[in-house]
Each structure stands twice: as structure tokens, then as C-alpha cells.
Design a protein around this motif. Structure first.
Motif, short mmCIF file in Angstrom:
data_model
loop_
_atom_site.label_atom_id
_atom_site.label_comp_id
_atom_site.label_asym_id
_atom_site.label_seq_id
_atom_site.Cartn_x
_atom_site.Cartn_y
_atom_site.Cartn_z
N ARG A 102 60.51 31.60 31.37
CA ARG A 102 60.04 30.35 31.99
C ARG A 102 61.15 29.31 32.02
O ARG A 102 61.29 28.56 33.01
CB ARG A 102 58.83 29.82 31.22
CG ARG A 102 58.26 28.53 31.78
CD ARG A 102 57.74 28.75 33.18
NE ARG A 102 57.29 27.51 33.79
CZ ARG A 102 58.07 26.68 34.49
NH1 ARG A 102 59.36 26.96 34.65
NH2 ARG A 102 57.57 25.59 35.03
N PHE A 145 59.97 31.20 43.50
CA PHE A 145 59.90 32.55 42.96
C PHE A 145 59.02 33.42 43.83
O PHE A 145 58.26 32.93 44.67
CB PHE A 145 59.37 32.53 41.52
CG PHE A 145 57.98 31.98 41.40
CD1 PHE A 145 56.87 32.82 41.49
CD2 PHE A 145 57.76 30.62 41.21
CE1 PHE A 145 55.58 32.31 41.39
CE2 PHE A 145 56.49 30.10 41.11
CZ PHE A 145 55.39 30.96 41.20
N ASP A 167 68.35 32.40 39.27
CA ASP A 167 68.57 31.51 38.14
C ASP A 167 69.60 30.43 38.49
O ASP A 167 70.09 30.36 39.63
CB ASP A 167 69.01 32.30 36.91
CG ASP A 167 70.32 33.05 37.13
OD1 ASP A 167 70.98 32.81 38.16
OD2 ASP A 167 70.68 33.87 36.27
N LEU A 194 53.52 27.56 36.13
CA LEU A 194 54.19 27.91 37.39
C LEU A 194 53.24 27.60 38.54
O LEU A 194 52.09 28.06 38.53
CB LEU A 194 54.58 29.40 37.40
CG LEU A 194 55.65 29.82 36.40
CD1 LEU A 194 55.78 31.33 36.36
CD2 LEU A 194 56.99 29.18 36.75
N ILE A 214 63.46 30.06 34.93
CA ILE A 214 62.92 29.72 36.26
C ILE A 214 63.00 28.23 36.52
O ILE A 214 63.34 27.79 37.62
CB ILE A 214 61.47 30.22 36.39
CG1 ILE A 214 61.41 31.73 36.25
CG2 ILE A 214 60.87 29.80 37.73
CD1 ILE A 214 60.01 32.29 36.24
N LEU A 253 58.15 38.82 38.10
CA LEU A 253 58.63 37.64 38.81
C LEU A 253 60.07 37.87 39.28
O LEU A 253 60.91 38.37 38.53
CB LEU A 253 58.59 36.41 37.90
CG LEU A 253 57.20 35.98 37.41
CD1 LEU A 253 57.32 34.74 36.54
CD2 LEU A 253 56.26 35.73 38.56
N TYR A 293 63.29 35.79 41.02
CA TYR A 293 63.76 34.43 41.25
C TYR A 293 65.28 34.41 41.15
O TYR A 293 65.93 35.40 40.78
CB TYR A 293 63.15 33.47 40.23
CG TYR A 293 63.43 33.83 38.80
CD1 TYR A 293 64.54 33.32 38.13
CD2 TYR A 293 62.60 34.71 38.11
CE1 TYR A 293 64.81 33.66 36.83
CE2 TYR A 293 62.87 35.06 36.81
CZ TYR A 293 63.97 34.54 36.17
OH TYR A 293 64.23 34.90 34.88
#
Length: 372
Positions: free
Chosen positions: A169, A177, A201, A237, A172, A197, A199
Motif C-alpha cells: 500500500r 492501478f 511505483d 484504495l 502504491i 494489483l 501499478y
């Protein structure tokens, strides 16, 4: 009056006052009652510690009771140190088993068992390596504080999992995402849904992190969406930050009106659905194989051959031995062909024996590998 001595006594008394009334501090309470009977309670003594020393304080300062108080503090510090080492030992065992994907429990975890399961055996292994650990774990631990129950193992494992999710978390942050979801039925016939997930960074690297797996009652789109939203909201999220969905081609996932992707598109119109490419490739290969009779016959026979060989360890070893001989012969033949053709082109006789010796050494090395 030695002021270092004075403040040392003050710190000891403050430590005793702040200590919880556990079993280890019952002796301290007896000392407190003893001093109270002499009209000098610890509270009053602590209040006077902020004032200059008095004659009464000097009497208590050099009394034999101070040695007892020091001994109590040292014993309590020793117990705290042992408890921390005990907990660290179990955390290391749980962390290692989780990292390697090993089972925790054993079929027979009694003291007479020769194999008490991975967790207990790993703890015992640490006890053999370190005498300090061996003096406080398993049979030498307190009967009311062994910390080897399955519920304790699950609690430690849950704490580790929560720390990993918290780290994901933090990676993110507030970035956009995508979600990758699939469901399957395990050996206990429970339907489980896995959430991954995807995403980017802060370093600009694309990450795919396994977030959670949950048991679902059914696989309809509404149930799956509710579970996914619960997971996302638990980790703070926002669905509005979703920019992609990746599922297989089942109707409950890719349905245009009531599928899972359609339900999320209503909440976030930028969460575009992408059909899983691996699943599409698998379906394309199956469909192509059915249309070509030779390909279909090849794969059907191949399946029968694989099953025929793998069902017997003797057949598997024989096939592996034959294959190793073929590979060695191919390598030796290739090297001979290359080197002898090079020898014909070389100018200078003195190089030929060297290459021939090199070839001989290589052949011996290949035969050595074959024996191994």
C-alpha cells in the motif's frame, strides 16, 4: 551524600511503581508493604525523591532492602529478554516456512513422534544451534507460555501478511492501478478468489503484487465485486483510481451488461477491461488443433505417451538415460565436425596436435558428465 546513588535509587523506585502487577512483581509488592508498615510508603518515597535527601531517606538508602529491589529489577529484565528471544524464534520459523511455501503442521506432533511437523522441527533446529534458545523453547518453556499452538502460528502469520500488504500500500500511494482477478476451487472444494494489483511505483517500474485471496460463496459478478471493493476499501484504495481490469473469458467476468467488468465500468469509466492474453492463446490453440486432424492426433498421442512414461518410475529412468546418450552423441559429433574442419584450414602443423589433444579432453569431460 552521593547524588549518583540517590538518583539510582530513585530510578529503581520509579521502575517498580510503573511495573504491572504480574506474577514477577509480587515480591516487589511485599517489599512495598514492608516499607509501608514502617510508615514509609513507596509513593511518599517517590515524592521525596524530587527533594534533597533526608535522614530517613539515607536510612532506607543503605538498608538491605535496596539489594532486594535491585535483584527484582534484574530478574524482571532477564524474563523480558527471554520472552523476546522466544518470540523472535517463533517469528523466524513462521517467516521461513511462509517464504518457502511449506506446511506448518505435522501428522503427529506429540513428544514421542520422530517428525513433529515443519514448525516444531524448525524451532527445535534453532534450539540445537543456539543454547540460549534451547533453554527457553518447547519442553523447557513455561507450561503456560509455550507459544506453539496453531492459533499462535496463524496470528504471527497474519501479522506478517498485514505488514507485507502495508508495504504494498505504501508503494502504491495515490497512483493509479489495475486489478487482476481469477477464481478457482481448492482441494477442500472451496471457491477462492485471488486479487493481484498492477501499478507503477515511484521509480517508474511496473509492479504486480499479489494482494489477497478470499473465500467466496459463489462466483456471480455481484459477489465478486463486493469482495473486491471490501479489499480495496480496507486498504484505502479508491475504485476511482482504477485504470484497468484483467479477467478470463467467463460470462460472469466479461459479460457486457452484468459481468464484473461492466459493474466496475459503471463506477469508473476509465477502468478498461482487458481479456487475459494467456487464456485467449490457450483457446486459440485448442480451436486450431481441433480443425487440423494431424495436430489433434499428435497432441492426443503425446498425452498418452506422457502418461505412459510418467506413471512408472522405471520407464521414466529408461527414457531419461536414452535421452542423455543421444544428447552426448550429438554434442561429440558436432564438436568433431567443427574441429576437424578447422584443422584442414589451419596453416602450421604445430597447432594440429594441440587441437587434437583439446578434442580428446573434451570427449573425456563429456563422458564424465554422462557418468554423473
Amino acid at each position: 551524600m552521593d547524588r549518583n546513588r540517590f538518583y539510582e535509587v530513585k530510578s529503581v523506585i520509579e521502575l517498580l511503581l510503573s511495573a504491572s502487577r504480574t506474577k514477577e512483581y509480587k515480591i516487589a509488592e511485599r517489599k512495598q508493604n514492608f516499607i509501608h508498615k514502617k510508615c514509609y510508603s513507596l509513593k511518599n518515597l517517590n515524592a521525596q525523591c524530587s527533594q534533597p535527601p533526608t535522614n530517613q531517606f539515607l536510612i532506607l538508602l543503605f538498608s538491605p532492602n535496596l539489594h532486594s529491589l535491585r535483584k527484582i529489577v534484574k530478574e524482571s529484565e532477564k524474563v523480558v529478554k527471554q520472552n523476546r528471544l522466544l518470540l523472535k524464534t517463533f517469528i523466524r520459523a513462521v517467516w521461513w516456512l511462509a517464504l518457502q511455501g511449506c506446511a506448518f503442521r505435522g501428522h503427529d506432533e506429540s513428544y514421542s513422534s520422530h517428525n513433529r511437523g515443519n514448525f516444531l522441527e524448525l524451532v527445535n533446529f534453532q534450539a540445537e544451534l543456539c543454547k540460549e534458545i534451547g533453554d527457553i523453547v518447547l519442553s523447557k518453556a513455561a507450561k503456560n507460555a509455550k507459544y506453539i499452538a496453531p492459533s499462535i502460528q496463524q496470528e504471527i502469520l497474519k501479522i506478517i501478511a498485514d505488514l507485507v500488504r502495508s508495504k504494498i500500500r505504501d508503494e502504491i500511494e495515490d497512483a493509479k492501478f489495475c486489478i487482476l482477478v481469477d477464481e478457482a476451487t481448492d482441494e477442500s472444494h472451496k471457491t477462492q478468489m485471488a486479487l493481484v494489483l498492477r501499478y507503477v511505483d515511484v521509480d517508474g517500474v511496473v509492479r504486480e503484487r499479489f494482494m489477497e485471496v478470499v473465500v467466496v460463496d459463489d462466483t456471480n459478478s455481484i459477489t465478486l465485486k463486493t469482495q473486491i471493493c471490501n479489499i480495496l476499501s480496507h486498504h484505502k484504495l479508491l475504485v476511482e483510481n482504477m485504470r484497468g481490469q484483467g479477467y478470463d473469458g467467463a460470462s460472469n467476468m466479461r459479460g457486457e451488461w452484468n459481468g464484473l467488468q461492466a459493474l466496475f465500468l459503471r463506477d469508473c469509466p476509465y477502468a478498461y477491461y482487458v481479456y487475459c492474453f494467456a487464456h485467449r492463446l490457450q483457446l486459440a490453440l485448442v480451436a486450431a488443433a481441433k480443425e487440423v486432424s494431424d495436430v489433434w492426433l499428435f497432441f492426443s498421442k503425446l498425452t498418452s505417451i506422457v502418461n505412459f512414461v510418467t506413471i512408472s518410475s522405471k520407464r521414466h529412468c529408461q527414457l531419461q538415460s536414452i535421452r542423455e546418450d543421444e544428447i552426448v552423441d550429438l554434442i561429440v559429433g558436432l564438436i568433431k565436425f567443427v574441429l576437424y574442419n578447422v584443422l584442414d584450414l589451419l596453416v602450421g602443423v604445430h597447432i594440429t596436435p594441440l587441437l587434437a589433444e583439446l578434442l580428446n579432453c573434451f570427449i573425456q569431460f563429456v563422458h564424465f558428465l554422462k557418468i554423473l
